[in-house]
Design an enzyme around this catalytic site. Structure first.
Site, mmCIF file in Angstrom:
data_model
loop_
_atom_site.group_PDB
_atom_site.id
_atom_site.type_symbol
_atom_site.label_atom_id
_atom_site.label_comp_id
_atom_site.label_asym_id
_atom_site.label_seq_id
_atom_site.Cartn_x
_atom_site.Cartn_y
_atom_site.Cartn_z
ATOM 1 N N ARG A 69 81.694 -8.456 -62.403
ATOM 2 C CA ARG A 69 81.767 -8.289 -63.853
ATOM 3 C C ARG A 69 83.199 -8.177 -64.365
ATOM 4 N NH1 ARG A 69 76.531 -6.466 -66.841
ATOM 5 N NH2 ARG A 69 76.945 -7.635 -68.723
ATOM 6 N N CYS A 70 83.994 -9.119 -63.946
ATOM 7 C CA CYS A 70 85.374 -9.180 -64.435
ATOM 8 C C CYS A 70 85.889 -10.541 -64.051
ATOM 9 C CB CYS A 70 86.200 -8.082 -63.812
ATOM 10 S SG CYS A 70 87.450 -8.628 -62.675
ATOM 11 N N GLU B 158 81.665 -9.936 -69.513
ATOM 12 C CA GLU B 158 82.382 -8.993 -68.650
ATOM 13 C C GLU B 158 83.254 -8.014 -69.416
ATOM 14 O OE1 GLU B 158 83.888 -12.467 -66.740
ATOM 15 O OE2 GLU B 158 83.147 -11.800 -64.810
ATOM 16 N N GLN C 143 75.176 -18.789 -58.158
ATOM 17 C CA GLN C 143 75.769 -18.776 -59.499
ATOM 18 C C GLN C 143 76.431 -20.120 -59.806
ATOM 19 O OE1 GLN C 143 77.131 -14.182 -59.030
ATOM 20 N NE2 GLN C 143 77.982 -15.180 -60.831
#
Ligand code: PCD
Length: 806
Positions: A384-385, A760, A237
């Site tokens: 996802r945060c 997110e 990523q």
């Protein structure tokens, strides 16, 4: 000049710029099976690496014999800690300032920990060789409950740092303690609590889970010994950060390392960190002079590469009797597993947990976090945060519900009463962050009207009476959540990774014929960057999106950037894209002025070119300008049309949203049905409404998974119970509810195009919304909190405990 015959609207539409539902260009290859993932890359002479892993969660390695494995035909090498130690590579630094074993030396600290790395001609031989490794272990007492970690007689986990009583974030209280982090006004908060008419206190567990992207973590290292250059393909990523880390730990000069992240099949935070598999593939390739590939299987992914959450949050609110919140106090016990490999910006050991005052104007607050070691896999990624925001929002949104219950007040009314008002932005929160913009009342009003909130409450009251009369076995829950996210790390003053400031970048090259290639320091894993960055450029440059190629993930060609996570691409690289385009436009204006023989101040921008003010027929389109920039000498200007921008954002962006969930629960079976789920998101200026909708669908589905069943559980012996998709809940289209999406638009005042991140948000808002729905369904029994995950079995157990089965 024939461009002028079509209208402004037609020309704008042709660009497919910001605000249009442009179809995803990457899907042309993805839907035809033509993506290019790490495992699709096959290099001549390539070998395969695989791990031999520990069966125990805590044990001393008494002996390790790899001789039979080495002797198997087709095996090229078997690496152990003893081989890595002379190279000083048996431990690697983590992003959180700890060290992590690459291969276990004397002790194993979690089940499936890496102990040896077998390199063979193919995966199958490697798997056979692993079976031939012989090891003897002496089992040691295991800690799986973080509340036991700091007991005076707790077993010592990390022998390697047992005498180091100061960690990366200050003093350690106990040999299994990692850090204590505090922020806010402790005496002021304690004082408010001592005097407040109403207080609440609950411990909310945000359980351990895992991002589980469909493509697991993988790498392919190829050392060219003649050139002294290393090429590393991987599911990264943040490819540039990986290049820097590889250079620092291998000693290879950074310009001789080529890191390439090809297509990625989902990241969700799992692919931010550096793993033992990457290091071993690199070392093996250097030793053997052949390319070495490492591809995790599903069990390895779920049980060893970074988990998420595992926060035990004791959350308190103080309020007046009529529901004005006076203060918040929160203590978090953070279970970090065997090594602190949390992926957070360096200065933030608990990420942005200090956004836990949420969307409310809370005058005073104090947050304290203790990180501890246990015999579990390490990690702590922002699944996802944006760095613990989901934990923070879960804490405050559960606490609001508990307070409403205690006050006998409707929880939406309690929220409306305490929301930060529109006129308070930019708003400085008690725990330090400055929220850029918001209109929470507008969002909540719109959402309430859309779902018919007051009518739902009336229906629920009637249904509760019917339940009490024994006419139905179903109870109804209304879940509410209102969240404020903090995304776009980050201003260099707040955020760095290993000392590198968290800016991001864009480089644009316009070719003579007016087509474009642009590269960013971020890296899409499915978000659709190839589609959306081109839309920003189309609007800013007046060149159709279809004439623009977006490229990410090759560190040789892309400008340095910190990568994609924490919904930061739009706030950082998205801003850099607009800023670089504006540099080009400024130069284009000079060129147009030269071509039209007017002063540049006499020109104005008109969709896809410049026109002379008041004389719209006198114009130069961007294509013509691009050609001119290469074809003639323009006095005072360099040839060509290129620009680069490195963008250090002045602040984070603060997207927000209002979510509602209506749920029916059968108390006899624990089976729940999601009747309705409504999500209103505000991410400021919307680049591609269709992609945003897709992001919201994906984020809500993951929120549904986490809240309603997904969990990495351990038994008392430290065995991982959730390490396959048989046990780990990954919702398919069958279980996934129908999503209703909506939006408001409150632009970010400091972002060049007013956009905030969104990737997110739906997860952050979704998890508390589901959990609040379950808790709300049971609230009439007087219970204040039931922990997630709310799977059928646990819901049934709650009903049993609360006496609803009599
Ligand atoms: N957008 C628009 N508009 C706005 C915003 C945004 O349009 N305003 C869009 C863009 O462009 C992109 C998307 O949307 O495309 C997203 O974005 P953002 O928010 O900025 O974000 P990014 O950075 O790009 O991304 C990231 C995220 C994250 S973080 C996560 S998790 C997830 C999400 O993303 N992941 C994923 N999503 C997704 N999707 C997919 N498909 N896949 C994946 O993997 Mo972390 O921290 O990592 O945990």
């Amino acid at each position: 000049m024939n461009e002028i015959v079509i209208t402004k609207e037609e020309r704008t539409e042709k660009l497919q710029g910001m605000g249009c539902k442009r179809k995803r260009v990457e899907d042309i290859r993805f839907t035809q099976g033509r993506g290019n993932y790490v495992d699709d890359i096959k290099l001549p002479g390539m070998l395969f690496g695989d791990f031999y892993r520990s069966p125990f969660a805590h044990a001393r390695i008494k002996s390790l014999d790899v001789s039979k494995a080495k002797a198997l035909p087709g095996v090229y090498a078997v690496l152990t800690a003893a081989d890595l130690k002379p190279l000083n590579l048996h431990y690697m630094p983590t992003l959180a300032g700890d060290v992590q074993a690459v291969l276990a030396e004397e002790k194993v600290l979690f089940q499936n920990q890496e102990v040896a790395f077998v390199v063979a001609a193919d995966r199958y031989i490697a798997a056979d060789a692993i079976e031939l490794i012989e090891a003897e272990y002496e089992e040691l007492p295991v800690i799986v409950d973080p509340w036991q970690s700091m007991a005076p007689d707790a077993p010592l986990l990390r022998e390697d740092i047992k005498d180091k009583m100061t960690g990366a974030h200050g003093p350690r209280k106990h040999y299994n303690h990692i850090f204590n982090w505090q922020i806010g006004d402790k005496p002021g908060t304690d004082d408010v609590f001592a005097r407040a008419p109403v207080t609440t206190k609950d411990t909310f567990l945000y359980h351990r889970t895992h991002p589980s992207p469909l493509e697991t973590c993988q790498a392919l290292a190829s050392m060219d010994k003649v050139k002294g250059e290393l090429t590393l393909y991987g599911t990264f990523q943040a490819p540039h950060v990986i290049r820097t880390v590889v250079s620092l730990i291998s000693g290879l000069p950074e310009h001789k390392i080529h890191v390439i992240a090809p297509d990625i099949g989902g990241g969700f935070g799992n692919k931010v960190g550096a793993y033992a598999g990457y290091v071993c593939a690199v070392v093996a390739s250097i030793v053997l002079g052949r390319p070495v590939k490492w591809v995790e299987d599903r069990m390895e992914n779920l049980s060893t590469t970074s988990f998420a959450r595992d926060y035990h949050m004791t959350t308190e609110l103080a309020a007046t009797a009529d529901g004005r919140i006076l203060g918040m106090r929160c203590h978090v016990l953070a279970d970090h597993g065997a090594f602190d490999a949390c992926a957070d910006p360096s200065k933030w050991p608990a990420g942005f947990m200090n956004i836990c005052t949420g969307s409310y104007d809370i005058p005073v607050a104090h947050l304290e976090v203790d990180g501890v070691y246990t015999n579990k896999a390490s990690g702590g990624v922002a699944y996802r945060c944006s760095f613990r925001v989901t934990e923070a929002v879960y804490a405050i949104e559960r606490a609001i519900e508990v307070l409403a219950q205690k006050l006998g007040m409707d929880s939406v009314d309690l929220r409306l009463k305490n929301f930060i008002r529109r006129d308070q932005f930019p708003y400085k929160a008690a725990l330090g962050w400055e929220y850029d913009s918001g209109d929470y009342h507008m969002a909540m009003d719109k959402a309430m009207a859309a779902v018919g909130y007051r009518e739902l409450r009336a229906e629920q009251a009637a249904r509760r009476e019917a339940f009490k009369r024994g006419e139905t076995r179903e109870i109804m829950g209304i879940g509410v959540s209102f969240f404020t996210e903090i995304v776009g790390a980050g201003p260099s003053k707040n955020c760095d990774i290993l000392g590198i400031a968290m800016f991001d970048s864009c480089e644009i090259r316009i070719h003579p014929t007016g087509s474009v290639i642009a590269r960013m320091g971020t890296k899409s894993q499915g978000q659709g960057h190839e589609t959306t960055y081109a839309q920003i450029l189309a609007t800013e440059l007046g060149i159709p999106a279809d004439d623009i190629t977006i490229e990410e993930g090759n560190t040789d060609t892309a400008p340095y950037g910190l990568g994609t996570y924490g919904s930061r691409s739009t706030p950082t690289a998205g801003a850099a894209t607009a800023m670089a385009a504006r540099k080009i436009r400024a130069k284009a204006q000079m060129i147009a002025a030269h071509l039209l023989e007017v002063h540049h101040n006499d020109l104005e921008w008109d969709v896809d070119g410049f026109v002379v003010k008041g004389l719209p027929e006198k114009r130069k389109g961007m294509k013509e300008i691009a050609w001119a920039s290469y074809n003639q000498g323009i006095p005072g200007l360099e040839p060509g049309l290129e620009a680069v921008n490195y963008y250090d954002p002045p602040n984070m962006t603060y997207p927000f949203g209002a979510y509602f969930c209506v749920m029916d629960i059968d108390v006899d079976t624990g089976v729940f049905k999601i009747r309705r789920f409504y999500a209103l998101d505000d991410c400021g200026t919307r680049i591609n409404p269709m992609i945003i909708e897709g992001q919201v669908h994906g984020g809500l589905t993951e929120a549904f998974a986490v809240a309603m069943g997904q969990e990495i559980r351990y038994d008392k012996a430290g065995n991982v119970m959730g390490a396959s998709f048989m046990d780990f809940f990954l919702p398919t289209a069958v279980e996934t509810p129908h999503w209703e999406t909506d939006h408001t638009v409150t632009p970010s005042p400091h972002h060049p195009i007013g956009a905030k991140g969104v990737g997110e948000s739906p997860h952050v808002g979704g998890v508390p919304c589901f959990s609040n729905a379950v808790n709300d369904a049971f609230a009439f029994t007087g219970v204040s909190h039931i922990d997630m995950p709310h799977d059928y079995w646990r819901i049934w157990q709650a009903a049993e405990r609360l006496g609803l089965h009599k």
